[in-house]
Design a protein around this motif. Structure first.
Motif, PDB file in Angstrom:
ATOM      1  N   UNK A  35       0.876  -1.166   0.000  1.00  0.00           N
ATOM      2  CA  UNK A  35       0.000   0.000   0.000  1.00  0.00           C
ATOM      3  C   UNK A  35       0.913   1.216   0.000  1.00  0.00           C
ATOM      4  N   UNK A  37       1.864   4.584   0.333  1.00  0.00           N
ATOM      5  CA  UNK A  37       1.355   5.860   0.832  1.00  0.00           C
ATOM      6  C   UNK A  37       2.071   7.035   0.154  1.00  0.00           C
ATOM      7  N   UNK A  93      14.280  -4.000  -0.213  1.00  0.00           N
ATOM      8  CA  UNK A  93      14.744  -4.482   1.089  1.00  0.00           C
ATOM      9  C   UNK A  93      13.605  -4.877   2.014  1.00  0.00           C
ATOM     10  N   UNK A  94      12.400  -4.426   1.684  1.00  0.00           N
ATOM     11  CA  UNK A  94      11.276  -4.685   2.578  1.00  0.00           C
ATOM     12  C   UNK A  94      10.492  -5.927   2.172  1.00  0.00           C
ATOM     13  N   UNK A  97       8.382  -8.590   4.431  1.00  0.00           N
ATOM     14  CA  UNK A  97       7.903  -8.006   5.687  1.00  0.00           C
ATOM     15  C   UNK A  97       6.383  -7.875   5.615  1.00  0.00           C
ATOM     16  N   UNK A  99       2.555  -6.376   5.629  1.00  0.00           N
ATOM     17  CA  UNK A  99       2.023  -5.260   4.844  1.00  0.00           C
ATOM     18  C   UNK A  99       2.063  -3.939   5.593  1.00  0.00           C
ATOM     19  N   UNK A 100       1.829  -4.009   6.904  1.00  0.00           N
ATOM     20  CA  UNK A 100       1.752  -2.763   7.664  1.00  0.00           C
ATOM     21  C   UNK A 100       3.116  -2.087   7.740  1.00  0.00           C
ATOM     22  N   UNK A 101       4.168  -2.866   8.015  1.00  0.00           N
ATOM     23  CA  UNK A 101       5.503  -2.268   8.085  1.00  0.00           C
ATOM     24  C   UNK A 101       5.875  -1.639   6.756  1.00  0.00           C
ATOM     25  N   UNK A 104       4.085   1.559   6.275  1.00  0.00           N
ATOM     26  CA  UNK A 104       4.649   2.625   7.096  1.00  0.00           C
ATOM     27  C   UNK A 104       5.973   3.120   6.556  1.00  0.00           C
ATOM     28  N   UNK A 105       6.756   2.210   5.950  1.00  0.00           N
ATOM     29  CA  UNK A 105       7.999   2.650   5.316  1.00  0.00           C
ATOM     30  C   UNK A 105       7.675   3.634   4.198  1.00  0.00           C
ATOM     31  N   UNK A 107       5.114   5.539   4.218  1.00  0.00           N
ATOM     32  CA  UNK A 107       4.708   6.773   4.913  1.00  0.00           C
ATOM     33  C   UNK A 107       5.950   7.607   5.243  1.00  0.00           C
ATOM     34  N   UNK A 108       7.037   6.926   5.653  1.00  0.00           N
ATOM     35  CA  UNK A 108       8.302   7.632   5.902  1.00  0.00           C
ATOM     36  C   UNK A 108       8.793   8.280   4.606  1.00  0.00           C
TER      37      UNK A 108
END
Lengths: 298, 316
Positions: A35, A37, A93-94, A97, A99-101, A104-105, A107-108
């Protein structure tokens, strides 16, 4: 009668705009389960680059159809650069992991890109009116409409069709489908997983930048553009069913019509009507209008 | 010493440190700490839901309701007592959470997140257009009284800060106990396999509803505390980026226990404050890159980092 005509035309053009941006987001989510963001920032970057390029060129030149070439080229270049850069350095790299993490990445990334764009373009608004008047206007039932907005609808249909063809009619599309259903099996069968993920993420970024570049003449390109559109786009793809292209189209149309209807009939609700529509759709269709088929787990 | 006793001692020691801090810290540090502690409250509420695998991307709504309920009661209702105001904040958020919970408890995954965001954005939109509540500027909240005594100036700031610290300590004690009860252990089980939980005779939806209301209450309490501390509220409290920040704190904390939530809230606020101080134009960039590095480096959240203890131990 006239009001309803205006509502429909405004709604459809607004929906086309939303669809262009939502298509990339739903594609990235459908294939990569990300997702994104920061997707709104891809859109904003496309708008800024196109507005800047057109600003340079049309400072000394008469407005001409060259504007459309500039919009197209800047959107593709911006999207490819951003998409490749972020996919290779961060998104890759993600993988694996939850979905939420990952969300949020991104989002960063949104926070970082917001400031990076403010660093490059400053806080002032960038107007880019050059192409807006090129196509002239047309009269429908005594009301004047700008043809540029109709061209945007055409562009949305064209792009949507092209992406559908890519997914349904090509070998790449079939590899993608295999990848969506079972990543490991697809990899074992020789589907180049890394390359496909890179292509999809970049394609999503290009689509967002395209939306930005072609709507730049209709809006004020200013800071906050990304955060504003991303929640609308979320609503669109959630209404349609996450990952569905048809859903994104229907969702965009629904949101566009609902928004233009409130603007003309009940402006008080303009800010939140989209979320009311979304809550209503979810209340009756908990996974959106066209949810992709899922394996039920016990 | 048992785990619970150790947690209790830790909370008590932390509270003493925070109380000493109220007199030792300069005002700007105090306000960073106060907001961090209040956000820690929200994060503990989110912890309950995250354990069950739900990501509430709309808890800014309860934060905002708490703030506005406090503001309205103080500014228009003439209520001044700090504890009464906070009770109003928490209860109004709790009632709304109870109502919204009947809808939300049926949803999981991304749809739960998006639907809760939709609800919070509806509230944001209404507040933005409500001229009697100050539209986009919001309105100011008068200083409350404590035990009938009025507060003013610097002492008011430290008193409200202490109220926040005590509330957080109390919530930490309750939450760490709750996580050890049978009910508290069902949360993670719902995430792992909801269907089996139903077969075992537990009503997963009711658990989710209960925890949702509890986290709404905490969000409202935090909103009320921040409104009283800052003395100003605006619709920005309910914008989706505020929810994003809360979720960020909770994810950063990990789902291990209550300490991670508080630590993560502090880290976020400190990075926020330092970045804002040294690079006011680019604080979002500093914040974003810090958070990105934390996500990439610590996949299990902060509470997965343990000093001298076995990894994977999920106590408070």
């Amino acid at each position: 009668m006239w009001t309803s005509l205006i509502i429909v035309i405004d709604g459809v053009t607004y929906g086309a705009w939303l669809f262009l941006v939502a298509l990339g987001l739903t594609l990235i989510f459908g294939v990569m389960k990300i997702l994104n963001i920061a997707h709104g920032n891809f859109y904003a970057a496309g708008a800024y680059v196109a507005a800047t390029a057109m600003g340079y060129w049309f400072a000394n030149h008469e407005p001409s159809y060259l504007a459309f070439v500039i919009q197209l080229v800047t959107a593709v270049v911006t999207g490819v650069l951003l998409g490749v850069l972020l996919e290779v350095t961060i998104v890759r790299r993600l993988r694996g992991r939850d979905e939420v993490s990952v969300a949020l990445a991104t989002f960063a990334l949104l926070l970082m890109m917001d400031d990076a764009m403010q660093f490059i373009w400053g806080a002032a608004a960038y107007p880019a009116p050059a192409p807006y008047g090129l196509l002239g206007t047309s009269k429908i039932a005594g009301l004047r409409f700008n043809n540029y907005e109709f061209a945007l609808v055409g562009l949305a249909i064209l792009v949507g069709g092209a992406v559908c063809w890519l997914l349904m009619g090509t070998r790449t599309g079939r590899s993608l489908k295999a990848l969506i259903y079972d990543r490991e099996m697809a990899a074992a069968m020789g589907v180049p997983v890394d390359a496909l993920y890179l292509v999809i993420f970049t394609l999503g970024a290009v689509l967002a930048a395209l939306g930005g570049a072609f709507t730049a003449p209709m809006i004020q390109v200013a800071p906050g553009l990304g955060a504003e559109i991303i929640v609308l786009i979320f609503a669109v793809i959630v209404i349609g069913g996450m990952g569905s292209i048809l859903g994104a189209a229907v969702g965009a149309l629904l949101v566009g019509l609902a928004r233009s209807a409130t603007i003309h009939l009940y402006p008080f609700a303009e800010v939140y009507i989209v979320y009311v529509v979304m809550a209503l759709v979810l209340a009756f269709r908990p996974e959106g209008l066209f949810p992709p088929a899922k394996i039920r787990k016990i | 010493m048992t785990g619970q006793a150790r947690t209790d001692m830790g909370v008590a020691a932390g509270l003493v440190l925070l109380a000493i801090g109220a007199y030792a810290m300069p005002t700007w540090v105090l306000s960073v700490a106060a907001v961090a502690l209040a956000k820690g409250l929200v994060a503990i509420g989110l912890l309950l839901l995250l354990r069950a695998g739900l990501v509430p991307f709309g808890h800014a709504m309860y934060f905002c309701i708490g703030g506005y309920a406090t503001g309205i009661a103080a500014q228009f209702g003439g209520v001044r007592d700090i504890f009464l105001l906070l009770a109003i904040a928490a209860c109004s958020a709790g009632v709304i959470a109870l109502a919204a919970g009947f809808l939300l408890r049926r949803y999981r995954g991304i749809f739960f997140a998006m639907l809760s965001m939709a609800l919070s954005m509806i509230l944001y939109g209404i507040l933005l257009k409500s001229q009697s509540l100050g539209s986009s500027d919001g309105f100011s909240v008068p200083r409350p009284t404590i035990f009938g005594l009025s507060m003013a100036g610097a002492s008011a700031v430290s008193i409200i800060y202490l109220v926040i610290a005590v509330s957080l300590a109390a919530v930490m004690l309750i939450a760490s106990r709750y996580l050890k009860t049978t009910l508290g252990h069902i949360g993670p089980a719902v995430r792992l396999n909801e269907l089996r939980i139903e077969y075992l005779g537990y009503a997963a939806e009711r658990l989710i509803h209960l925890e949702y209301v509890a986290s709404g209450l905490l969000g409202g309490l935090a909103g009320g505390l921040v409104a009283l501390f800052i003395g100003q509220i605006d619709p920005g409290m309910g914008f989706w980026t505020t929810s994003g920040e809360f979720v960020f704190i909770a994810i950063l904390a990990g789902t291990g226990g209550v300490w991670g939530a508080v630590a993560a809230a502090f880290i976020l606020e400190i990075v926020h404050a330092v970045a804002f101080n040294f690079a006011p134009q680019y604080w979002k960039f500093v914040l974003g890159s810090t958070l990105l590095v934390l996500i990439l480096r610590f996949p299990g959240g902060l509470s997965s980092i343990r000093w001298g203890r076995r990894a994977g131990q999920a106590d408070a």
